[in-house]
Design a protein around this motif. Sequence first.
Motif, PDB file in Angstrom:
ATOM      1  N   GLN A   1      25.518 -28.819 -28.446  1.00  0.00           N
ATOM      2  CA  GLN A   1      25.782 -27.794 -29.164  1.00  0.00           C
ATOM      3  C   GLN A   1      26.123 -26.382 -28.036  1.00  0.00           C
ATOM      4  OE1 GLN A   1      22.156 -28.997 -30.593  1.00  0.00           O
ATOM      5  NE2 GLN A   1      22.013 -27.431 -32.197  1.00  0.00           N
ATOM      6  N   VAL A   2      25.481 -26.484 -26.990  1.00  0.00           N
ATOM      7  CA  VAL A   2      25.913 -25.471 -25.982  1.00  0.00           C
ATOM      8  C   VAL A   2      27.273 -25.476 -25.554  1.00  0.00           C
ATOM      9  CG1 VAL A   2      25.564 -24.899 -23.506  1.00  0.00           C
ATOM     10  CG2 VAL A   2      23.831 -25.169 -25.010  1.00  0.00           C
ATOM     11  N   LYS A   3      27.934 -26.718 -25.610  1.00  0.00           N
ATOM     12  CA  LYS A   3      29.171 -26.823 -25.313  1.00  0.00           C
ATOM     13  C   LYS A   3      30.241 -26.139 -26.244  1.00  0.00           C
ATOM     14  CE  LYS A   3      29.251 -31.198 -22.484  1.00  0.00           C
ATOM     15  NZ  LYS A   3      29.463 -32.612 -22.503  1.00  0.00           N
ATOM     16  N   ARG A   4      29.689 -26.165 -27.484  1.00  0.00           N
ATOM     17  CA  ARG A   4      30.450 -25.610 -28.602  1.00  0.00           C
ATOM     18  C   ARG A   4      30.620 -23.938 -28.199  1.00  0.00           C
ATOM     19  NH1 ARG A   4      28.987 -28.091 -33.728  1.00  0.00           N
ATOM     20  NH2 ARG A   4      27.730 -29.598 -32.866  1.00  0.00           N
TER      21      ARG A   4
ATOM     22  N   ALA B   1      38.026 -19.277 -28.436  1.00  0.00           N
ATOM     23  CA  ALA B   1      37.154 -18.035 -28.785  1.00  0.00           C
ATOM     24  C   ALA B   1      35.737 -18.466 -28.573  1.00  0.00           C
ATOM     25  CB  ALA B   1      37.408 -17.936 -30.456  1.00  0.00           C
ATOM     26  N   PRO B   2      35.358 -18.778 -27.407  1.00  0.00           N
ATOM     27  CA  PRO B   2      34.118 -18.981 -26.773  1.00  0.00           C
ATOM     28  C   PRO B   2      33.136 -17.669 -27.098  1.00  0.00           C
ATOM     29  CG  PRO B   2      35.264 -18.469 -24.924  1.00  0.00           C
ATOM     30  CD  PRO B   2      36.065 -18.221 -26.074  1.00  0.00           C
ATOM     31  N   VAL B   3      31.568 -18.049 -27.363  1.00  0.00           N
ATOM     32  CA  VAL B   3      30.868 -16.835 -27.601  1.00  0.00           C
ATOM     33  C   VAL B   3      30.423 -16.380 -26.378  1.00  0.00           C
ATOM     34  CG1 VAL B   3      28.690 -16.325 -28.831  1.00  0.00           C
ATOM     35  CG2 VAL B   3      30.082 -18.323 -29.737  1.00  0.00           C
ATOM     36  N   LEU B   4      30.229 -17.409 -25.217  1.00  0.00           N
ATOM     37  CA  LEU B   4      29.879 -17.190 -24.056  1.00  0.00           C
ATOM     38  C   LEU B   4      31.444 -17.709 -23.090  1.00  0.00           C
ATOM     39  CD1 LEU B   4      27.807 -15.902 -21.698  1.00  0.00           C
ATOM     40  CD2 LEU B   4      26.922 -18.285 -21.645  1.00  0.00           C
ATOM     41  N   LEU B   5      31.700 -16.728 -22.493  1.00  0.00           N
ATOM     42  CA  LEU B   5      32.863 -16.927 -21.512  1.00  0.00           C
ATOM     43  C   LEU B   5      32.482 -16.755 -20.087  1.00  0.00           C
ATOM     44  CD1 LEU B   5      36.070 -17.553 -21.231  1.00  0.00           C
ATOM     45  CD2 LEU B   5      36.382 -15.334 -21.202  1.00  0.00           C
ATOM     46  N   LEU B   6      32.781 -17.842 -19.590  1.00  0.00           N
ATOM     47  CA  LEU B   6      32.174 -17.963 -17.731  1.00  0.00           C
ATOM     48  C   LEU B   6      33.504 -18.053 -17.083  1.00  0.00           C
ATOM     49  CD1 LEU B   6      29.440 -20.990 -18.496  1.00  0.00           C
ATOM     50  CD2 LEU B   6      29.079 -18.534 -18.350  1.00  0.00           C
ATOM     51  N   LEU B   7      33.821 -17.039 -16.131  1.00  0.00           N
ATOM     52  CA  LEU B   7      34.822 -16.806 -15.584  1.00  0.00           C
ATOM     53  C   LEU B   7      34.273 -17.099 -13.785  1.00  0.00           C
ATOM     54  CD1 LEU B   7      36.281 -13.818 -17.182  1.00  0.00           C
ATOM     55  CD2 LEU B   7      36.855 -16.158 -17.505  1.00  0.00           C
ATOM     56  N   ASP B   8      34.646 -17.901 -13.261  1.00  0.00           N
ATOM     57  CA  ASP B   8      34.546 -18.069 -11.885  1.00  0.00           C
ATOM     58  C   ASP B   8      35.773 -17.700 -11.103  1.00  0.00           C
ATOM     59  OD1 ASP B   8      33.315 -18.661  -9.462  1.00  0.00           O
ATOM     60  OD2 ASP B   8      33.326 -20.967  -9.895  1.00  0.00           O
ATOM     61  N   GLU B   9      35.573 -16.492 -10.623  1.00  0.00           N
ATOM     62  CA  GLU B   9      36.688 -15.734  -9.807  1.00  0.00           C
ATOM     63  C   GLU B   9      38.050 -15.884 -10.283  1.00  0.00           C
ATOM     64  OE1 GLU B   9      36.491 -16.087  -5.453  1.00  0.00           O
ATOM     65  OE2 GLU B   9      34.561 -17.012  -5.562  1.00  0.00           O
ATOM     66  N   PRO B  10      38.092 -15.327 -11.696  1.00  0.00           N
ATOM     67  CA  PRO B  10      39.169 -15.362 -12.183  1.00  0.00           C
ATOM     68  C   PRO B  10      40.371 -14.528 -11.692  1.00  0.00           C
ATOM     69  CG  PRO B  10      37.860 -13.768 -13.132  1.00  0.00           C
ATOM     70  CD  PRO B  10      37.200 -14.563 -12.227  1.00  0.00           C
ATOM     71  N   THR B  11      40.214 -13.845 -10.757  1.00  0.00           N
ATOM     72  CA  THR B  11      41.287 -13.010 -10.206  1.00  0.00           C
ATOM     73  C   THR B  11      41.627 -13.307  -8.749  1.00  0.00           C
ATOM     74  OG1 THR B  11      40.016 -11.055  -9.713  1.00  0.00           O
ATOM     75  CG2 THR B  11      41.076 -11.069 -12.094  1.00  0.00           C
ATOM     76  N   THR B  12      40.591 -14.142  -8.059  1.00  0.00           N
ATOM     77  CA  THR B  12      40.795 -14.436  -6.773  1.00  0.00           C
ATOM     78  C   THR B  12      42.366 -14.842  -6.368  1.00  0.00           C
ATOM     79  OG1 THR B  12      38.622 -14.844  -6.431  1.00  0.00           O
ATOM     80  CG2 THR B  12      39.924 -15.662  -4.675  1.00  0.00           C
TER      81      THR B  12
ATOM     82  N   MET C   1      33.412 -30.731 -19.806  1.00  0.00           N
ATOM     83  CA  MET C   1      32.629 -29.567 -20.565  1.00  0.00           C
ATOM     84  C   MET C   1      33.044 -29.569 -21.949  1.00  0.00           C
ATOM     85  SD  MET C   1      33.088 -25.743 -19.041  1.00  0.00           S
ATOM     86  CE  MET C   1      34.840 -26.037 -19.696  1.00  0.00           C
ATOM     87  N   ALA C   2      33.886 -30.353 -22.515  1.00  0.00           N
ATOM     88  CA  ALA C   2      34.653 -30.158 -23.903  1.00  0.00           C
ATOM     89  C   ALA C   2      33.480 -30.708 -24.700  1.00  0.00           C
ATOM     90  CB  ALA C   2      35.988 -30.921 -23.962  1.00  0.00           C
ATOM     91  N   PRO C   3      33.516 -29.919 -26.223  1.00  0.00           N
ATOM     92  CA  PRO C   3      32.480 -30.665 -27.194  1.00  0.00           C
ATOM     93  C   PRO C   3      32.884 -32.000 -27.518  1.00  0.00           C
ATOM     94  CG  PRO C   3      33.734 -28.527 -27.833  1.00  0.00           C
ATOM     95  CD  PRO C   3      34.141 -29.001 -26.629  1.00  0.00           C
ATOM     96  N   VAL C   4      33.175 -32.948 -26.774  1.00  0.00           N
ATOM     97  CA  VAL C   4      33.209 -34.120 -27.498  1.00  0.00           C
ATOM     98  C   VAL C   4      32.391 -35.235 -26.735  1.00  0.00           C
ATOM     99  CG1 VAL C   4      35.631 -33.948 -28.228  1.00  0.00           C
ATOM    100  CG2 VAL C   4      35.168 -34.694 -25.744  1.00  0.00           C
ATOM    101  N   ARG C   5      31.953 -36.233 -27.772  1.00  0.00           N
ATOM    102  CA  ARG C   5      31.003 -37.254 -27.066  1.00  0.00           C
ATOM    103  C   ARG C   5      31.643 -37.807 -25.921  1.00  0.00           C
ATOM    104  NH1 ARG C   5      27.153 -38.717 -31.785  1.00  0.00           N
ATOM    105  NH2 ARG C   5      27.286 -36.861 -32.986  1.00  0.00           N
ATOM    106  N   ARG C   6      31.130 -38.671 -25.270  1.00  0.00           N
ATOM    107  CA  ARG C   6      31.699 -39.652 -24.118  1.00  0.00           C
ATOM    108  C   ARG C   6      32.262 -40.680 -24.904  1.00  0.00           C
ATOM    109  NH1 ARG C   6      33.072 -36.581 -21.719  1.00  0.00           N
ATOM    110  NH2 ARG C   6      31.261 -35.511 -20.958  1.00  0.00           N
ATOM    111  N   GLY C   7      31.524 -41.233 -25.746  1.00  0.00           N
ATOM    112  CA  GLY C   7      32.106 -42.253 -26.632  1.00  0.00           C
ATOM    113  C   GLY C   7      33.420 -42.084 -27.115  1.00  0.00           C
ATOM    114  N   THR C   8      33.623 -40.851 -27.714  1.00  0.00           N
ATOM    115  CA  THR C   8      35.138 -40.487 -28.297  1.00  0.00           C
ATOM    116  C   THR C   8      35.973 -40.372 -27.261  1.00  0.00           C
ATOM    117  OG1 THR C   8      33.609 -38.922 -29.745  1.00  0.00           O
ATOM    118  CG2 THR C   8      36.152 -38.681 -29.615  1.00  0.00           C
ATOM    119  N   HIS C   9      35.867 -39.874 -26.022  1.00  0.00           N
ATOM    120  CA  HIS C   9      36.423 -39.752 -24.973  1.00  0.00           C
ATOM    121  C   HIS C   9      37.171 -41.156 -24.537  1.00  0.00           C
ATOM    122  CE1 HIS C   9      36.458 -38.396 -20.399  1.00  0.00           C
ATOM    123  NE2 HIS C   9      37.741 -38.748 -20.623  1.00  0.00           N
TER     124      HIS C   9
END
Lengths: 278, 297
Positions: B111-114, B191-202, A106-114
């Motif tokens: 971009q989404v990943k960032r 510091a994500p702009v969108l934080l996704l929490l999947d059952e964070p307190t279970t 999920m991290a913002p790095v390219r697979r190539g970098t990985h």
Amino acid sequence: MTMAFHELRASYAFVERNINLVKRYWGWELVWMLYTIANSLAVVLIARGANTAVGGQPLSTAQVDTLILFLAIGALVWHYLAVVFQTVSEMISWERWEGTIEYTFMAPVRRGTHMVGTALFSLVYGFAHTAVVLVIVVLAFDLNMSHANYVSASAVLIAGSLSLVGIGIMGAVLPLLYPERGAEMTHVIQAALVLISGVYITASEMPEPLATISIFSPATYVIEGIRSALIDGEGFAELWPTMVGLVASGFLMIPLGVYVFSLGERYAKRTGRLKRSG
Amino acid sequence: MTVATTEPEQFRGLRIEVDPHARALEVDDVTKVFRQGPGLIGRMRGKREERKRVVAVDHVSFVVERGEIFGVLGPNGTGKSTLIRLMSTLLMPDTGRVRIFGLDVERDEAQVKRLINRVSVEASFFKKLSPMENLMYGARLYGVDPAYARRKVVEILTRLGLENRSIGSSMEDMSRGMQQKVAIARAFLTAPVLLLLDEPTTGLDPHSKREVQAAVRELRDTHEATVVLTTHDMQEADELCDRIAIVDKGRIVALDTPAALKDMVRQAGEAPPSLEDVFLRLTGKKLEEADKEAELT
Ligand SMILES: Nc1ncnc2c1ncn2[C@@H]1O[C@H](COP(=O)(O)OP(=O)(O)O)[C@@H](O)[C@H]1O
Ligand SMILES: [Mg+2]
């Protein structure tokens, strides 16, 4: 520019993380080192026993020493290439086992970098590991290394690592697609490479079709090149075609590996194979 | 005290501009079907069971606005985690689209990943590494300045109640509550702009639960983050979320503010309804029963 810079820095994340893991799993590292040493010594001992095993016209001491060196180089170079291949191909199984695979993907790095980060680590790690085993083998058998050209041998080894990294990246796709048995499948690739690369025999002297197949394995040229460098003292003048060939093959194999892996990744994300539970 | 502000200059040009008019999250007619059972190799080995199709997410659509804490509430096995994975680029949808700040999760993946980070139910750490080592790995991946990250890790973890000595020692003996706090800290660090929490307190004790919930609120308030969280804890959904989508078997059965959801089932002369009542009315079963049902199948 900033992107390239970021990717370069990010690749260090994998190097640092793996170094930390090696430190924390030092007990296992020790066991593995002992295993490698035992394996290498067992192979090299074949040469010591050659005379009594077969009888007939005995080999001279010099001939036995050459045979020892021949086998030792096979065992050590193979060990190095296997470490590089394994570290790269097992990066997926390892993360699956730890449960971090989704975080990393999920991290913002390219697979190539990985991949490159992991490969960089594998080269350093493989070199260090092999050096320790080398010292022990040299001491144990009192090898005569006076002809050896270490510089050209190292150059061949580094050039050859590139292709193995590429094949390793391709191998890493198996644990990605087959969560249960993928890791074992990479061992099959590894065993096949030993068989076709003339690790303990001169490749061209193998029975057909192995001799012909060996032409296509980069490891064949690495082992041959290093034997020439360490036994016959060949330098860059004689070995440059091997080096150029290996680098060229590496520059082909790494992008090909990353491409194959990215196809596998897409497939895994479509079918839900990255992770099932949770 | 703030736990989440990460000044832009600590991010080495990693931040990207987002369209100021885009919605935080748009889920548009998304479906995800899995095939379960033996694959090709299993069948070659003679396994005869049928492969079955599981519709995990079934034509789901909703929009989350910036700064919202949006809850997805439902029993186990109703596709909550699948939905989160579809938002975090870990799964690709079969139909429909997911957009995050106007960017398509599939097409603009890099971009989404960032913009996002996700905390999963199970702690995903290198168990032998320490919280510091695990978080530094994360910081480097996300391009956070290492010196800054090292300070911030201590600050956030201390704030979440971790002792200094735990920060440097292996995570394998940590309680689940502690691990979950480290996971939350790891997400806050970038510091994500969108934080996704999947059952964070279970699985957390009530005290840790409160600490985590407070931290989530604070992240939203001080950092203007948008939060999507899944839960099967009625009370948590009620207290923490601005709006809630109630899901059952991969579908949204209701979506509104907690108050409006309760109003929907309010009846004159009866005690004020809880979200439990809402769930019962909408699906015909109690949430815990639905959970048990999911475990059996
Ligand atoms: N990667 C996967 N492969 C196959 N089936 C999956 C996968 N992920 C989830 N499922 C199935 O999809 C359904 C929804 O699962 P999930 O999204 O984990 O639900 P929840 O998070 O609400 O408990 C379940 O039946 C589950 O078995
Ligand atoms: Mg779930």
